[in-house]
Design a protein around this motif. Sequence first.
Motif, PDB file in Angstrom:
ATOM      1  N   LEU A  27     -11.397   6.812  11.489  1.00 34.29           N
ATOM      2  CA  LEU A  27     -11.404   7.412  10.115  1.00 34.29           C
ATOM      3  C   LEU A  27     -12.734   7.071   9.196  1.00 34.29           C
ATOM      4  N   PHE A  28     -13.188   5.573   9.410  1.00 32.80           N
ATOM      5  CA  PHE A  28     -13.784   5.135   8.673  1.00 32.80           C
ATOM      6  C   PHE A  28     -15.354   5.633   8.656  1.00 32.80           C
ATOM      7  N   HIS A  29     -15.405   6.225   9.810  1.00 34.86           N
ATOM      8  CA  HIS A  29     -16.911   7.016  10.445  1.00 34.86           C
ATOM      9  C   HIS A  29     -17.052   7.989   9.182  1.00 34.86           C
ATOM     10  N   GLY A  30     -16.008   8.451   8.353  1.00 36.83           N
ATOM     11  CA  GLY A  30     -16.220   9.417   7.527  1.00 36.83           C
ATOM     12  C   GLY A  30     -17.016   8.893   6.093  1.00 36.83           C
ATOM     13  N   LEU A  31     -17.195   7.609   6.233  1.00 35.91           N
ATOM     14  CA  LEU A  31     -17.914   7.014   5.023  1.00 35.91           C
ATOM     15  C   LEU A  31     -19.487   7.171   5.290  1.00 35.91           C
ATOM     16  N   GLY A  32     -19.798   7.291   6.406  1.00 34.94           N
ATOM     17  CA  GLY A  32     -21.267   7.515   6.670  1.00 34.94           C
ATOM     18  C   GLY A  32     -21.841   6.388   6.849  1.00 34.94           C
ATOM     19  N   THR A  33     -21.285   5.213   6.969  1.00 34.68           N
ATOM     20  CA  THR A  33     -21.984   3.956   7.334  1.00 34.68           C
ATOM     21  C   THR A  33     -21.310   3.145   8.572  1.00 34.68           C
ATOM     22  N   PRO A  34     -22.068   2.480   9.090  1.00 36.39           N
ATOM     23  CA  PRO A  34     -21.633   1.496  10.264  1.00 36.39           C
ATOM     24  C   PRO A  34     -20.455   0.769   9.991  1.00 36.39           C
ATOM     25  N   ILE A  35     -19.712   0.651  10.992  1.00 35.20           N
ATOM     26  CA  ILE A  35     -18.326  -0.350  10.572  1.00 35.20           C
ATOM     27  C   ILE A  35     -18.416  -1.573  11.335  1.00 35.20           C
TER      28      ILE A  35
ATOM     29  N   TYR B 215       1.060  -1.222  -0.236  1.00 28.97           N
ATOM     30  CA  TYR B 215      -0.004  -0.006  -0.108  1.00 28.97           C
ATOM     31  C   TYR B 215       0.873   1.176  -0.004  1.00 28.97           C
ATOM     32  N   ASP B 216       0.299   2.368  -0.470  1.00 33.23           N
ATOM     33  CA  ASP B 216       1.152   3.640  -0.619  1.00 33.23           C
ATOM     34  C   ASP B 216       0.715   4.206   1.170  1.00 33.23           C
ATOM     35  N   HIS B 217      -0.499   3.992   1.384  1.00 33.98           N
ATOM     36  CA  HIS B 217      -0.752   4.450   2.910  1.00 33.98           C
ATOM     37  C   HIS B 217      -2.166   3.638   3.242  1.00 33.98           C
ATOM     38  N   ALA B 218      -1.750   2.628   3.897  1.00 36.12           N
ATOM     39  CA  ALA B 218      -2.679   1.577   4.096  1.00 36.12           C
ATOM     40  C   ALA B 218      -3.876   2.069   4.446  1.00 36.12           C
ATOM     41  N   LEU B 219      -4.088   2.851   5.471  1.00 37.41           N
ATOM     42  CA  LEU B 219      -5.402   3.554   6.027  1.00 37.41           C
ATOM     43  C   LEU B 219      -6.138   4.245   4.916  1.00 37.41           C
ATOM     44  N   LEU B 220      -5.544   5.185   4.364  1.00 41.67           N
ATOM     45  CA  LEU B 220      -6.025   6.065   3.504  1.00 41.67           C
ATOM     46  C   LEU B 220      -6.401   5.308   2.042  1.00 41.67           C
ATOM     47  N   ASP B 221      -5.597   4.369   1.514  1.00 47.45           N
ATOM     48  CA  ASP B 221      -5.975   3.705   0.487  1.00 47.45           C
ATOM     49  C   ASP B 221      -7.185   2.771   0.651  1.00 47.45           C
ATOM     50  N   ILE B 222      -7.299   2.213   1.682  1.00 51.08           N
ATOM     51  CA  ILE B 222      -8.375   1.265   1.918  1.00 51.08           C
ATOM     52  C   ILE B 222      -9.719   2.056   1.953  1.00 51.08           C
ATOM     53  N   TYR B 223      -9.541   3.452   2.787  1.00 51.12           N
ATOM     54  CA  TYR B 223     -10.553   4.251   2.842  1.00 51.12           C
ATOM     55  C   TYR B 223     -11.117   4.642   1.315  1.00 51.12           C
TER      56      TYR B 223
END
Length: 350
Positions: free
Chosen positions: A274-282, A222-230
């Motif tokens: 971070l994934f709360h920014g997608l607007g869905t449950p995690i 990944y270039d940036h695992a967290l942001l790439d997955i987001y």
Amino acid sequence: MTGIYLRPTGFVDAPFHFDGQVARLAGGALWFSQIEVLQRAAPPRLVPVSDLGDIETHIAWARITGQRPPLELGSRILRFDEPRIMGILNATPDSFSDGGKHADPEKAAAAAFDMSAAGAAIIDIGGESTRPGADPVWEQDEIARVAPILDRLKHGDILTSIDTRKSAVMRDALGRGARIVNDVSGLTHDDASMSVIAKSGAPVIIMHAQGDPANMQDAPQYDHALLDIYDWLSARIDAAIAAGIARDRIIVDPGIGFGKSVRHNLEILNGLSLFHGLGTPILLGASRKRFIGALAGEAGVADRLGGSLAVLAAGLAQGVQLFRVHDVPESVQAIRVWRGLKDAALSPLA
């Protein structure tokens, strides 16, 4: 504000006495006081909730602070205002944790009732192992494994999901009473999956995976695992919406252990909010995963309960709404203790 990612942080026990300084996370029991602003080409920075400026106009801010509506699923309602447990039921001979344990439909159905009685809100039933190195299963074989279990649970008061990548299995399982689809490929494995889910109206769990089970752990990059997955999950949500699946019927899963090194998994877990920014449950599915063993002196699968509960605690601390687990009673107990702590913080003594 393109290229900017917002991660809620600076959590506080309760909002009392902090008017204007904290915000509620996704309609749940957590409040946060800061936003970590992330960009790929710049160092992160912290912005207080009391001084958001133009961050308040960012679409992710509205999604972070927006309530997650409940899902009405037949006679059951799945709420996201507090964390819930999804119990794992693998009807496979080669699952990494409990392969063969639930191959008999009667025993599998009994295990589902036991997990439900222990407090699991959902029972996730799968007929294909997606462990690293696993070979694919023919769809009819997969149906033959899960159908007898679903038939036995259909008239019980149990909410079930079908863990599959294949549209034919999805269609058959939904017809037998499954209410949710859990796709580890994020609806990329089978081109017909989007249409099946859109027509059924069933909620779907979109999980991130890099590669297929047969090769996903060879050399994940990944270039940036967290942001790439987001970004990947955001694109899959957009594709699902374009296919007719409403955002409020989507749940996301960052896919711990699916095409990730130990380092990648830890980066994702540290940045889950971070994934709360997608607007869905995690949903977080890290139970008994290999990285726990790697961090615990190569502990075997059966000896990873402590690590699994530690990861659950990390998810609770960042507002994760669903946890997919093998050890239901212990996980439910952990959530109840956490809930007690939250209730005490929200009920201060006079």
